[in-house]
Design a protein around this motif. Structure first.
Motif, PDB file in Angstrom:
ATOM      1  N   ARG A 149      -7.378 -22.403  -1.386  1.00  0.00           N
ATOM      2  CA  ARG A 149      -7.121 -20.974  -1.593  1.00  0.00           C
ATOM      3  C   ARG A 149      -5.807 -20.795  -2.343  1.00  0.00           C
ATOM      4  NH1 ARG A 149      -9.152 -21.287   3.797  1.00  0.00           N
ATOM      5  NH2 ARG A 149      -7.046 -21.767   4.478  1.00  0.00           N
ATOM      6  N   GLY A 180      -7.959 -15.671  -4.360  1.00  0.00           N
ATOM      7  CA  GLY A 180      -9.315 -16.176  -4.371  1.00  0.00           C
ATOM      8  C   GLY A 180      -9.419 -17.535  -3.734  1.00  0.00           C
ATOM      9  N   HIS A 183     -14.489 -21.540  -5.188  1.00  0.00           N
ATOM     10  CA  HIS A 183     -15.688 -21.159  -5.928  1.00  0.00           C
ATOM     11  C   HIS A 183     -15.487 -19.903  -6.776  1.00  0.00           C
ATOM     12  CE1 HIS A 183     -15.796 -18.811  -2.211  1.00  0.00           C
ATOM     13  NE2 HIS A 183     -16.543 -17.928  -2.850  1.00  0.00           N
ATOM     14  N   GLU A 184     -14.302 -19.285  -6.692  1.00  0.00           N
ATOM     15  CA  GLU A 184     -14.049 -18.046  -7.427  1.00  0.00           C
ATOM     16  C   GLU A 184     -13.114 -18.235  -8.610  1.00  0.00           C
ATOM     17  OE1 GLU A 184     -14.248 -15.008  -3.585  1.00  0.00           O
ATOM     18  OE2 GLU A 184     -12.339 -15.907  -4.175  1.00  0.00           O
ATOM     19  N   VAL A 185     -12.783 -19.489  -8.948  1.00  0.00           N
ATOM     20  CA  VAL A 185     -11.753 -19.699  -9.954  1.00  0.00           C
ATOM     21  C   VAL A 185     -12.193 -19.192 -11.325  1.00  0.00           C
ATOM     22  CG1 VAL A 185     -12.565 -22.082 -10.325  1.00  0.00           C
ATOM     23  CG2 VAL A 185     -10.251 -21.428 -11.002  1.00  0.00           C
ATOM     24  N   GLU A 187     -14.286 -16.769 -11.908  1.00  0.00           N
ATOM     25  CA  GLU A 187     -14.292 -15.310 -11.840  1.00  0.00           C
ATOM     26  C   GLU A 187     -12.885 -14.744 -11.974  1.00  0.00           C
ATOM     27  OE1 GLU A 187     -15.373 -11.812  -8.560  1.00  0.00           O
ATOM     28  OE2 GLU A 187     -16.041 -13.881  -8.248  1.00  0.00           O
ATOM     29  N   VAL A 188     -11.923 -15.392 -11.326  1.00  0.00           N
ATOM     30  CA  VAL A 188     -10.536 -14.944 -11.432  1.00  0.00           C
ATOM     31  C   VAL A 188     -10.028 -15.113 -12.860  1.00  0.00           C
ATOM     32  CG1 VAL A 188      -8.177 -15.499 -10.716  1.00  0.00           C
ATOM     33  CG2 VAL A 188      -9.981 -15.300  -9.012  1.00  0.00           C
ATOM     34  N   LYS A 191     -10.626 -12.379 -15.355  1.00  0.00           N
ATOM     35  CA  LYS A 191      -9.806 -11.174 -15.310  1.00  0.00           C
ATOM     36  C   LYS A 191      -8.561 -11.283 -16.192  1.00  0.00           C
ATOM     37  CE  LYS A 191     -11.107 -10.570 -10.451  1.00  0.00           C
ATOM     38  NZ  LYS A 191     -10.575 -10.507  -9.060  1.00  0.00           N
ATOM     39  N   ARG A 213     -13.518 -27.959 -10.953  1.00  0.00           N
ATOM     40  CA  ARG A 213     -14.450 -26.902 -10.577  1.00  0.00           C
ATOM     41  C   ARG A 213     -14.413 -25.769 -11.589  1.00  0.00           C
ATOM     42  NH1 ARG A 213     -18.923 -25.821  -9.780  1.00  0.00           N
ATOM     43  NH2 ARG A 213     -18.835 -27.939  -8.946  1.00  0.00           N
ATOM     44  N   ASP A 217     -17.694 -24.558 -13.627  1.00  0.00           N
ATOM     45  CA  ASP A 217     -18.156 -23.168 -13.520  1.00  0.00           C
ATOM     46  C   ASP A 217     -18.225 -22.504 -14.885  1.00  0.00           C
ATOM     47  OD1 ASP A 217     -18.413 -23.423 -10.819  1.00  0.00           O
ATOM     48  OD2 ASP A 217     -16.550 -22.388 -10.303  1.00  0.00           O
ATOM     49  N   GLU A 221     -21.587 -21.044 -16.856  1.00  0.00           N
ATOM     50  CA  GLU A 221     -21.694 -19.714 -17.473  1.00  0.00           C
ATOM     51  C   GLU A 221     -22.071 -19.829 -18.948  1.00  0.00           C
ATOM     52  OE1 GLU A 221     -18.087 -17.611 -16.911  1.00  0.00           O
ATOM     53  OE2 GLU A 221     -18.347 -17.323 -14.755  1.00  0.00           O
TER      54      GLU A 221
END
Length: 827
Positions: A149, A180, A183-185, A187-188, A191, A213, A217, A221
């Motif tokens: 995290r 975050g 698994h959200e890296v 997505e962050v 931004k 990761r 990811d 995408e």
């Protein structure tokens, strides 16, 4: 029955009336690749290559749709929206290259296609395959990923939030939430309008795993047609010297090392790697900013601030903060996140699942509570306030080491970690885990009958630690510490005089053996002429010629290494092809070719001078000619000129021809350490098969030409068969073998890493098999064509152990420096 790619292309080729060789010349695709496709054998980079073949063969839209279906149901036929290709890679139009500040990391992919975009797609598929394998090797998802995290980086280390957003100052855009989990890296990152992200964390906090990761990811995408067209590529930034090479050139070199097929050249003269970077197809993920030499970090940050391209940077907190303070500026337009520590709750959820379930008193598995060796330890740590235990296991690195030592080893239990007398603080626990890691992964096991492990792979923990400690010391003993464990640089662990001596001895042996073989083989054919040497004299001649060759190659090796400033030769990224087959795409630049042939010419002249001195000694030993006389001095000087004119131009001509035959490696070349070594071994073998006969004939025939031109001007000269055979053999056969050992990456690997270092006990007999075995055991990791230690802390621990064992501190009256403890920052 559905059509296959191979069947369709074979039909199209026959309809066009072309052979496979003719198709190779037109499509610039190797005939071996064409055969693999037509025979429906596994083939990685199919879309772009098949599209190029379809263009050359004039495939109809219907045939292109069938090819697309055979390739796996692609929505667009290969090349359907393109003009027929001429086999070149045109520059990306300027309109397709987005500005760094306005494109954003999540910009939609371009709809226009072309050879450069297809090369980026091929690169993306290869990178995705590699990092999926690496993630599985590190057991990131077994049993599940540790909860990495983060929170937003503190003020002062990041740029103004407004500078990281893609908007004008008049727009009111709220600041993005940058918190975050693993698994959200991606997505962050989406931004971040500027596409520039800094990831901070202390040693072992999971920065590299997060980078992997992130790359996977983003590639997922990209494969779905979402996000940016940029291909994320991880670069180990610790090897960068910003004062010696610019960022763009360093990125190009990194791509060429790990992806040799990108060395082929485009019409502009640039390599494909450089074209991909210049066209904005690469997103650099710079892992390990803290591993840059301390005095270079400010220069590195300044260099990164001079460009505005999107990038991701990982670093330890302290080193990055020092660089920001020294540069008086953070990374421009970047947003920063900082990784937090693991908690006891995280350990409670994770560690018990890595260990087997303990049996109950009746000998049955406890299905009710599913107790493991970790449950009692974690409960006691929570109840007794095990602060040292919690602090030591607050990073994924230490959790992985603890898992290896206790969960994977049935003879050890983790309750000893709570012994405060044995481990008075967290640092002591960390040192214990580092010291016990190798014995745990190299624990003894009974040999198996079907065990096909190479003989150079040890099962003894002490032997493995000895060799790995030597390798770690090899990396950290230089002023500029390195992390890449490259097979072509292992010889650098030897002192410079030792390497020169090894080259001289090996070259002398090669030249002597070739001279002996040629001289002894010529005796039966040359009869009993007085000019023919006896077998005993041939042996003496071989020793003398060998000494001259060893001296020539040793001196040339020392001079070349000193002038280049490099201690090792880089692996070749080219192979030999027939004229016209490669289209000249892989040839060296004029400057590189001139420098290369100049060194070859100088080496040939030195060899010629040495041969002249050998001839003088032969006159003295075999025919009792006095040395200190005017006629002998005249003969010696004449021979020096003649032999220099024979060897120098002959070597320059032959090696120049070899340069003209160079072509880039196939796109299917694997840039793993073993793959790169295999391709270099094959290239060296083919080069030797070309060099040896050509150099032998050129020296022999060139001798007749030089003697004919200089006959009369320098007095009576003679060049008989008895003269030509040993000299041509020494220069051709022996010179080729010595050149391979002294001036190629594969030859240096054989000479130093496979012969010299194993003979002295510092490395195993099969070093690369040992490194691959260490990688499978989790001691090392792979990054493209090189190995690295699992973590820098493990590398430092082993290097310090090596220096303590060999008394380097005692001999210098020093005490070992303490292992630097990672930053203890509260989440």
């Amino acid at each position: 029955m559905a059509d296959t790619v191979g069947g369709l292309l074979r039909r199209l080729r026959k309809q066009a009336g072309l052979t496979q060789e003719e198709l190779e010349a037109r499509a610039k695709v190797s005939v071996s690749t064409i055969r693999r496709i037509e025979n429906d054998k596994p083939f990685d980079h199919r879309l772009g290559t098949v599209a190029s073949l379809a263009d050359v063969l004039g495939a109809s839209p219907e045939d292109r749709r069938r090819l697309a279906a055979a390739l796996g149901g692609a929505t667009d036929a290969p090349g359907a929206d393109r003009q027929p290709s001429d086999g070149t890679l045109p520059d990306m139009p300027a309109a397709q290259v987005p500005a760094a500040r306005s494109s954003g990391p999540a910009a939609p992919p371009d709809t226009a296609r072309g050879p450069l975009a297809e090369a980026a797609d091929e690169l993306a598929r290869e990178i995705r395959r590699r990092w999926q394998h690496e993630e599985a090797q590190r057991r990131v998802h077994h049993p599940f990923p540790l909860p990495v995290r983060w929170r937003q980086m503190p003020a002062g280390l990041a740029d103004h939030p407004e500078n990281s957003r893609s908007h004008t100052p008049a727009e009111a855009v709220p600041e993005a939430d940058m918190s975050g989990a693993l698994h959200e890296v991606a997505e962050v990152y989406g931004k971040v309008g500027s596409g520039r992200l800094v990831i901070l964390g202390r040693a072992g906090s999971g920065k590299s795993v997060l980078a992997i990761r992130f790359v996977l990811d983003l590639l997922d995408e990209r494969a779905r047609g979402q996000g940016s067209r940029r291909v994320p590529v991880i670069f180990g930034v610790g090897s960068w010297d910003p004062t010696a090479v610019g960022m763009r050139d360093w990125l190009v070199d990194g791509l060429l090392r790990d992806h040799p097929h990108l060395a082929r050249r485009v019409p502009s003269g640039k390599t494909l790697a450089a074209d991909l970077i210049d066209a904005g197809f690469i997103l650099p993920v710079l892992d390990g900013f803290d591993e840059i030499a301390e005095g270079l970090r400010r220069d590195a940050l300044d260099a990164l601030n001079r460009v505005s391209t999107p990038l991701v940077l990982t670093s330890r907190h302290g080193e990055f903060a020092q660089a920001v303070g020294a540069a008086h500026a953070p990374l421009a337009s970047a947003v920063g996140i900082e990784l937090g520590d693991l908690t006891l709750d995280d350990l409670r959820e994770y560690l018990p699942l890595t260990a087997p379930v303990l049996p109950d008193e009746a000998g049955q598995a406890d299905s009710g509570g599913s107790k493991t060796t970790w449950d009692a330890v974690l409960d006691e740590a929570r109840d007794a306030g095990g602060a040292h235990f919690a602090a030591a296991l607050s990073t994924p690195l230490m959790v992985a080491l603890a898992r290896t030592m206790y969960s994977d080893s049935p003879d050890r239990t983790p309750d000893e970690l709570l012994d405060t007398a044995l481990f008075p603080d967290a640092h002591a626990i960390e040192e214990h885990l580092l010291a016990g890691f190798l014995p745990a992964v190299y624990r003894r096991r009974a040999p198996e009958r079907l065990d096909d492990s190479p003989r150079g792979v040890p099962q003894d923990p002490g032997q493995a630690q000895k060799w790995l400690s030597h390798l770690a010391h090899h990396l950290v003993r230089f002023d500029h510490e390195r992390q890449d464990l490259a097979w072509w640089q292992l010889g650098d662990s030897l002192p410079w005089p030792t390497r020169v001596l090894a080259v001289a001895l090996a070259s002398a042996l090669c030249v002597a053996v070739s001279t002996w073989c040629a001289g002894l083989a010529a005796v039966p054919f040359l009869g009993s002429s007085p000019a023919v040497l006896t077998p005993a004299q041939v042996l003496v001649e071989g020793v003398l010629v060998g000494l001259a060759g060893g001296l020539a190659f040793g001196v040339t090796y020392a001079v070349v290494a000193a002038r280049s400033g490099s201690q090792s030769f880089e692996p070749t990224t080219v192979r030999l092809r027939l004229p016209g087959a490669s289209g000249g795409m892989g040839r060296r630049s004029l400057r590189e070719t001139s420098a290369y042939l100049g060194a070859v010419l100088a080496g040939g002249v030195v060899m010629g001078v040495g041969m002249a001195l050998v001839t003088t000694l032969q006159y003295h030993l075999f025919f009792h000619a006095p040395l200190a006389t005017s006629p002998m001095l005249h003969v010696t000087l004449t021979n020096m000129l003649v032999y220099a004119l024979i060897f120098g131009p002959a070597a320059c001509l032959v090696f120049g021809l070899v340069v003209a035959l160079e072509a880039p490696l196939d796109v299917t070349t694997s840039a793993t350490p073993q793959g790169l070594l295999s391709s270099n071994r094959a290239t060296a073998g083919r080069r030797a098969l070309v060099l040896a006969p050509m150099l032998t004939l050129t020296v022999a025939l060139g001798g007749y030409v030089v003697v004919f031109l200089l006959h009369g001007a320098l007095g009576p000269l003679a060049w008989s068969l008895s003269d030509a055979l040993p000299i041509a053999a020494a220069g051709g056969l022996g010179g080729t073998a010595a050149y391979m050992l002294a001036f190629t990456a594969w030859g240096q690997w054989i000479l130093l890493a496979r012969i010299w270092l194993p003979l002295t006990g510092r490395l195993p007999r099969d070093t690369l098999a040992f490194l691959d075995d260490a990688y499978r055991r989790g001691v090392l990791r792979r990054r493209g064509a090189v190995h690295q230690f699992r973590h820098l802390r493990l590398q430092h621990h082993l290097a310090r152990s090596y220096r303590e064992e060999h008394g380097e501190y005692r001999s210098a009256n020093l005490t070992p420096p303490p292992m630097t403890s990672p930053d203890r920052r509260a989440p």
